[in-house]
Design a protein around this motif. Sequence first.
Motif, mmCIF file in Angstrom:
data_model
loop_
_atom_site.group_PDB
_atom_site.id
_atom_site.type_symbol
_atom_site.label_atom_id
_atom_site.label_comp_id
_atom_site.label_asym_id
_atom_site.label_seq_id
_atom_site.Cartn_x
_atom_site.Cartn_y
_atom_site.Cartn_z
ATOM 1 N N HIS A 1 0.844 -1.196 0.000
ATOM 2 C CA HIS A 1 0.000 0.000 0.000
ATOM 3 C C HIS A 1 0.882 1.250 0.000
ATOM 4 O O HIS A 1 1.761 1.377 0.844
ATOM 5 C CB HIS A 1 -0.902 0.022 1.238
ATOM 6 C CG HIS A 1 -1.759 -1.195 1.356
ATOM 7 N ND1 HIS A 1 -2.933 -1.356 0.654
ATOM 8 C CD2 HIS A 1 -1.586 -2.334 2.058
ATOM 9 C CE1 HIS A 1 -3.458 -2.538 0.930
ATOM 10 N NE2 HIS A 1 -2.659 -3.162 1.775
ATOM 11 N N MET B 1 -9.681 2.746 3.165
ATOM 12 C CA MET B 1 -8.337 2.733 3.747
ATOM 13 C C MET B 1 -7.818 4.163 3.918
ATOM 14 O O MET B 1 -6.861 4.587 3.265
ATOM 15 C CB MET B 1 -7.406 1.915 2.847
ATOM 16 C CG MET B 1 -6.181 1.399 3.538
ATOM 17 S SD MET B 1 -5.307 0.230 2.491
ATOM 18 C CE MET B 1 -4.906 -1.027 3.695
ATOM 19 N N CYS C 1 -4.384 5.479 1.778
ATOM 20 C CA CYS C 1 -3.709 4.634 0.798
ATOM 21 C C CYS C 1 -3.920 5.261 -0.572
ATOM 22 O O CYS C 1 -5.050 5.558 -0.954
ATOM 23 C CB CYS C 1 -4.266 3.222 0.818
ATOM 24 S SG CYS C 1 -3.499 2.191 -0.453
ATOM 25 N N HIS D 1 -8.359 1.296 -3.012
ATOM 26 C CA HIS D 1 -8.256 0.945 -1.592
ATOM 27 C C HIS D 1 -8.735 2.113 -0.726
ATOM 28 O O HIS D 1 -9.468 1.931 0.244
ATOM 29 C CB HIS D 1 -6.807 0.634 -1.209
ATOM 30 C CG HIS D 1 -6.250 -0.605 -1.825
ATOM 31 N ND1 HIS D 1 -4.998 -1.073 -1.515
ATOM 32 C CD2 HIS D 1 -6.766 -1.466 -2.734
ATOM 33 C CE1 HIS D 1 -4.758 -2.179 -2.219
ATOM 34 N NE2 HIS D 1 -5.816 -2.433 -2.961
ATOM 35 N N ASN E 1 -3.458 3.808 -3.358
ATOM 36 C CA ASN E 1 -4.180 2.963 -4.304
ATOM 37 C C ASN E 1 -5.592 3.516 -4.227
ATOM 38 O O ASN E 1 -6.289 3.358 -3.211
ATOM 39 C CB ASN E 1 -4.127 1.491 -3.896
ATOM 40 C CG ASN E 1 -4.875 0.616 -4.895
ATOM 41 O OD1 ASN E 1 -6.018 0.919 -5.243
ATOM 42 N ND2 ASN E 1 -4.236 -0.446 -5.337
HETATM 43 CU CU LIG Z 1 -3.842 0.153 -0.309
#
Ligand SMILES: [Cu+2]
Length: 480
Positions: free
Chosen positions: A417, A472, A462, A467, A464
């Motif tokens: 991550h 997250m 995060c 995510h 991403n």
């Molecule tokens: Cu992530």
Amino acid sequence: MSGATLLALSACTPAPTFVSPTSSSVGKTEAARKGSRATTRVALRAGTGTLDLAGTTAPTWSYGSIPSPIIRLKKGDALGATIENALPEPTSIHWHGVALRNDMDGVPNLTQKAIAAGSSFRYQFHAPHAGTYWFHPHVGTQLDRGLYGALIVEDPKEPLAYDDEWVVILDDWLDGVTATPPEVLADLSKGMGYMDDMGIRMGNMLMGAKSNVLGGDAGDVYYPHYLINGRPPADPETYASAPGKRVRIRLINAGGDTAFRVALAGHHLTVTHTEGFPVDPVEVDSVLLGMGERYDVIVAMGDGVFAFVAEAEGKQNRAFAVVRTSAGTTPPTTVIVPELSGRLATVDKLRAASDVALPTRSPDRELTIRLRGSMTTYNWSLDGRRFSHDNPMNDAHPISAGERVRVNFVNTTEMWHPMHLHGHTYQHSNGGPRKDTSIVLPGRTLSVDFDADNPGRWLTDCHNLYHGEAGMMGVLAYTN
Ligand SMILES: [Cu+2]
């Protein structure tokens, strides 16, 4: 715990009250940043548009061009940026990496109200540190469209010697081609349970993207295109230079779910900065960037025509550009670039330059944040609590101004991550680099320290994108 015990506990530990984004301490901190009276003014318009992918026209959202024109200002100057929202939904702009005033950080419901469709907002802040930054929306999955650009803060007393500069923004692209980002998030959110075979690609999901340096699963989203400065390999950008020139390349990963491994055929790269902050220079052959990360490298240009390649790590595909310093044939996009498997810059090889290393000090506060979740259920979270955009201060971690704070990101998941902290540039432990976005490998803990010198409510998320949107994200908030 019984109800009576709970009551007794809450009676003797009053809930902390938090600095608001518009509190006087935010204004005082901002006033101390003023290096000049100069303001760079820009006008951005977020709207619908198209991206030409070598003949394929993708409907998308952008700030007019992809990437948006580079915004440049001098350290200590202010940026005054008006944003007109011509999108069909609310938006905002996050100035990624800048230690700016909290109410200009662009996180809806945390630092400002989202900018409604059809309305405008003016961002106004001082940029206290030189460096390579970028900007993008902080609403939903908008970042995975064409809404991004570079923000370069120049140092009037730049100590680094170079002749020219090339800003390189890397991106993974699907919008308007295979799906829209909200469709991808919806697919991912169903979890792997919905897949009825284990093919390499199922719709928008990609299986089996593996990377040793990322500890396994490299990414989960299928992208049909990878771009350098908005252009696919079939219609690449050409950077023209001359033999012997020293060029500073500012690398920015604006991707949603792709790490890039970057190399210039026939050249070494000297890493000079991570996220804009200097490191002791290290010569390498390639650089790995997670989403949101930036590296500056210096290249001494050779004589010829060279492939500049950003491999989508683990995804069997690449972004491509051309560096030309003399006449010659353009290399094919599939050319083998040995530097990609040479010495790879990763954070463990880097040390903060002495003038930006944090003074040695033991932490006053230590926060342990556990990264949790899995692809199977797509329940990505921090500490098992999925972030609520409606109630972002739920479960905020209190910190106090003046503290040295240590954050331990404990990755309990099977995937890497790229964790980002807003408003601060921490330092990796044991003299590592200053950064604001760092790869946290699966099963590993990353410890970073920062000085709490920028009051407000700050997201850690995060990068991403999918995510983050799945939950997250969390908040570090200064107490009153
Ligand atoms: Cu992530």
